[in-house]
Motif scaffolding. Structure first.
Motif, PDB file in Angstrom:
ATOM      1  N   UNK A  10       5.522 -50.002 -36.277  1.00  8.03           N
ATOM      2  CA  UNK A  10       6.184 -49.002 -35.529  1.00  8.03           C
ATOM      3  C   UNK A  10       5.448 -48.010 -35.041  1.00  8.03           C
ATOM      4  N   UNK A  11       5.605 -47.616 -33.812  1.00 10.04           N
ATOM      5  CA  UNK A  11       4.736 -46.456 -32.898  1.00 10.04           C
ATOM      6  C   UNK A  11       5.672 -44.959 -33.556  1.00 10.04           C
ATOM      7  N   UNK A  12       6.668 -45.421 -33.700  1.00  7.73           N
ATOM      8  CA  UNK A  12       7.398 -43.548 -34.633  1.00  7.73           C
ATOM      9  C   UNK A  12       8.424 -44.258 -34.913  1.00  7.73           C
ATOM     10  N   UNK A  13       9.781 -43.007 -35.529  1.00  9.59           N
ATOM     11  CA  UNK A  13      10.625 -42.624 -35.525  1.00  9.59           C
ATOM     12  C   UNK A  13      11.715 -41.774 -35.472  1.00  9.59           C
ATOM     13  N   UNK A  14      12.654 -41.794 -35.053  1.00 10.88           N
ATOM     14  CA  UNK A  14      13.630 -40.589 -34.605  1.00 10.88           C
ATOM     15  C   UNK A  14      14.775 -40.357 -34.655  1.00 10.88           C
ATOM     16  N   UNK A  15      15.037 -39.335 -35.109  1.00 10.52           N
ATOM     17  CA  UNK A  15      16.087 -39.344 -35.623  1.00 10.52           C
ATOM     18  C   UNK A  15      17.278 -38.831 -34.432  1.00 10.52           C
ATOM     19  N   UNK A  16      18.370 -38.226 -33.565  1.00 14.37           N
ATOM     20  CA  UNK A  16      18.385 -38.287 -32.510  1.00 14.37           C
ATOM     21  C   UNK A  16      20.230 -37.571 -33.127  1.00 14.37           C
ATOM     22  N   UNK A  17      20.713 -36.097 -32.216  1.00 13.58           N
ATOM     23  CA  UNK A  17      22.072 -35.912 -32.968  1.00 13.58           C
ATOM     24  C   UNK A  17      22.713 -36.622 -31.818  1.00 13.58           C
ATOM     25  N   UNK A  62      33.047 -42.646 -41.027  1.00 19.02           N
ATOM     26  CA  UNK A  62      33.293 -43.542 -39.899  1.00 19.02           C
ATOM     27  C   UNK A  62      32.666 -43.205 -38.722  1.00 19.02           C
ATOM     28  N   UNK A  63      32.259 -41.794 -39.043  1.00 22.18           N
ATOM     29  CA  UNK A  63      31.960 -40.500 -37.913  1.00 22.18           C
ATOM     30  C   UNK A  63      30.911 -40.571 -37.376  1.00 22.18           C
ATOM     31  N   UNK A  64      30.407 -40.863 -36.050  1.00 20.91           N
ATOM     32  CA  UNK A  64      28.863 -40.693 -35.667  1.00 20.91           C
ATOM     33  C   UNK A  64      28.006 -40.164 -35.784  1.00 20.91           C
ATOM     34  N   UNK A  65      27.072 -39.867 -36.785  1.00 15.48           N
ATOM     35  CA  UNK A  65      26.447 -38.452 -37.631  1.00 15.48           C
ATOM     36  C   UNK A  65      25.393 -38.380 -36.891  1.00 15.48           C
ATOM     37  N   UNK A  66      24.301 -39.310 -36.398  1.00 11.79           N
ATOM     38  CA  UNK A  66      23.317 -39.685 -35.831  1.00 11.79           C
ATOM     39  C   UNK A  66      23.286 -40.753 -35.297  1.00 11.79           C
ATOM     40  N   UNK A  67      21.549 -41.004 -34.583  1.00 14.67           N
ATOM     41  CA  UNK A  67      21.146 -41.842 -33.881  1.00 14.67           C
ATOM     42  C   UNK A  67      19.694 -42.502 -34.277  1.00 14.67           C
ATOM     43  N   UNK A  68      19.264 -43.797 -35.085  1.00 13.69           N
ATOM     44  CA  UNK A  68      17.536 -44.415 -35.689  1.00 13.69           C
ATOM     45  C   UNK A  68      17.048 -44.339 -34.650  1.00 13.69           C
ATOM     46  N   UNK A  69      15.928 -44.238 -34.591  1.00 11.17           N
ATOM     47  CA  UNK A  69      15.487 -44.790 -33.178  1.00 11.17           C
ATOM     48  C   UNK A  69      14.323 -45.447 -34.059  1.00 11.17           C
ATOM     49  N   UNK A  70      13.720 -46.827 -33.761  1.00  8.53           N
ATOM     50  CA  UNK A  70      12.341 -47.142 -34.127  1.00  8.53           C
ATOM     51  C   UNK A  70      11.714 -47.880 -32.344  1.00  8.53           C
ATOM     52  N   UNK A  71      10.242 -47.018 -32.393  1.00  6.80           N
ATOM     53  CA  UNK A  71      10.135 -47.564 -31.650  1.00  6.80           C
ATOM     54  C   UNK A  71       8.252 -48.663 -31.882  1.00  6.80           C
ATOM     55  N   UNK A  72       8.396 -49.940 -31.327  1.00  6.40           N
ATOM     56  CA  UNK A  72       7.299 -50.699 -32.023  1.00  6.40           C
ATOM     57  C   UNK A  72       6.159 -50.926 -30.929  1.00  6.40           C
TER      58      UNK A  72
END
Length: 513
Positions: free
Chosen positions: A101-108, A168-178
């Motif tokens: 992984x190049x990095x992890x990101x937490x998006x609202x 069941x509500x969207x709380x965020x988006x997890x991004x992983x960069x490879x």
């Protein structure tokens, strides 16, 4: 003249060599070269397909494992959407432990990066990225196209996984960069000399193992991945000279040698046939010359022979003493014998008069059986006959055929000076009448068999060597043949072959010279 003939013969041989050896090889070589190239290419395509399949399997495993890791993290964070410090801690620890992984990101929910495992200098929003929007809409992990990251500037592809709370509500988006260079390392580790490319659905090359030499001959194979719309291309380069040209030249040389040997064998066979024909022609010429000499000699002998015979008759009438009569009979017998020899010389010396009449071979044999039985009795030889029930019609003069049979029987009986068995048989086979004469006499060695039909050749002390030559001359004139088989101590078998006569050919009494 001889040199000109030799030069013409050499030119003819060279022309035949070109037609039989060189021209076929020149015409077939391109087709064989094309076949050999396709064969090698097909084998290498199969090898490339094996490589691409292996690479694709491993890359799919790599991506599936990466997606599994990201989704496991998403499950862990599903109820921690507001606990940013815990999220940051999880992202940072995972980043440091997993080099892919190049990095992890937490998006609202608006797409702003609020937590990152990398240091952020500016505010970054990723809501405009298609893979992020697809992840939000489908609720499933989505993969981006290869791109240079806004945060790290590295060449990466990213995975977006939507995270929902227990409501069941969207709380965020997890991004992983490879990092794509990690995949490149995987490809290079798995590569076994082949050239490998990972290509996305836009035909953009994501990673590749090494540079391909454009001039190199190669075979390629593509394998589509299932977890992502990508494909793996494997290219196997090969030594065209070693795999195609050298075997081709070897087989060409082998074919050339075999064809040349075959040509030489054919030429040798043709030379032997030509030599045999020339010998046959020479024999025919010699026979013709012998015949001419024999005929003229016979005529010269017959003139004084007639006078001698007449004077013997006069003397025999004048001197009645028994002793004188005995000598006169001896002289008369010898004169008759000389006359017989002269008659045979005349037959050798002139063409046989063909008598166009059709006779039953069995009837001819029946007419001369008493003579043969009488002769066989004198030699203490057992005689047996085997004739077909049906008539065997042959278009041969009765007198000529009798002469042949009696001559062969005489030779057979003389070969059995201490008794034996003589067998005569007639048969009709496929348009040919056969007459078999077999004895149990002394037999003849191969060197004698080779000369037995030569005029004046004989193994008898009192023989003329003309009997079999005369038989052959008569048979030749009627389109027949004579086959002689003999073994020393076992006897001799002579087979006479004469064409069968059709029913429409039964004509009697006419003769043609």
């Amino acid at each position: 003249m001889h040199k000109q003939l030799k030069r013409a013969f050499n030119k003819r041989n060279f022309f035949l060599y070109v037609c039989i050896v060189l021209l076929p090889l020149a015409l077939l070589s391109p087709f064989y070269l094309d076949y050999k190239s396709k064969q090698v290419h097909a084998e290498l395509e199969a090898e490339a397909r094996s490589h691409s399949s292996f690479q694709a399997l491993y890359i799919e495993s790599f991506i599936s494992e990466t997606i599994g890791r990201l989704e496991s993290m998403a499950v862990l964070m599903s109820d921690q959407g507001d606990n940013l410090s815990l999220i940051e801690q999880v992202l940072y620890k995972t980043h440091t432990k997993d080099a892919r992984f190049s990095g992890f990101y937490w998006l609202n929910t608006e797409g702003d990066i609020i937590v990152s495992s990398n240091v952020l200098t500016d505010k970054v929003n990723l809501i405009d990225r298609p893979y992020v929007q697809e992840a939000i809409q489908t609720g499933k992990t989505r993969i981006s196209e290869a791109h240079f990251g806004r945060v790290t500037g590295r060449y990466i592809f990213s995975l977006a996984t939507p995270v929902r709370n227990h409501f069941g509500e969207l709380s965020g988006i997890l991004i992983g960069s490879v990092q794509l260079n990690e995949m490149e390392n995987v490809i290079n580790d798995l590569s076994n000399g082949e050239f490998v490319q990972l290509i996305d659905d836009n035909n953009q090359i994501l990673v590749q193992s090494e540079d391909l030499v454009p001039e190199a001959k190669s075979a390629a194979s593509y394998m589509k991945l299932e977890v992502v719309p990508w494909k793996v291309k494997s290219v196997v380069s090969f030594d065209y000279a070693g795999l195609v040209m050298i075997p081709f030249l070897f087989h060409l040389l082998t074919a050339f040698v075999v064809a040349t040997i075959l040509f030489m064998l054919i030429q040798s066979y043709r030379s032997k046939q030509k030599l045999a024909q020339e010998l046959k022609q020479n024999e025919a010429e010699k026979l013709k010359l012998i015949g001419t000499i024999a005929a003229s000699t016979a005529h010269e002998i017959r003139n004084p022979l007639t006078g001698i015979k007449g004077f013997i008759s006069l003397l025999s009438a004048k001197y009645k003493d028994s002793k004188d009569q005995y000598y006169f009979s001896l002289i008369q017998n010898e004169v008759d014998r000389i006359n017989t020899i002269v008659s045979e010389l005349l037959i050798v010396g002139k063409p046989t008069v063909i008598i166009e009449e059709t006779n039953d071979l069995n009837e001819i044999l029946k007419e001369i059986i008493p003579l043969i039985e009488s002769e066989a009795h004198m030699y203490n030889v057992q005689l047996s006959f085997q004739m077909t029930e049906e008539s065997v019609w042959v278009k041969v003069s009765k007198d000529h055929f009798k002469q042949i049979v009696l001559n062969l029987v005489k030779n057979a009986l003389e070969a059995m000076d201490s008794g034996g068995q003589l067998h005569l048989a007639s048969e009709a086979v496929e348009g040919t009448a056969l007459l078999l004469v077999r004895d149990t006499g002394k037999g003849m060695p191969p060197e004698v068999l080779d000369k037995i039909l030569t005029p004046f050749f004989t193994m008898k002390k009192s023989g003329t060597g003309l009997g079999l030559a005369v038989c052959k001359r008569i048979l030749d004139s009627y389109g027949g043949s004579m086959r002689i088989e003999s073994e020393v101590g076992a006897g001799t078998q002579i087979t006479i072959e004469v064409p069968l006569a059709g029913k429409s050919e039964v004509t009697f009494g006419s003769s043609v010279s």
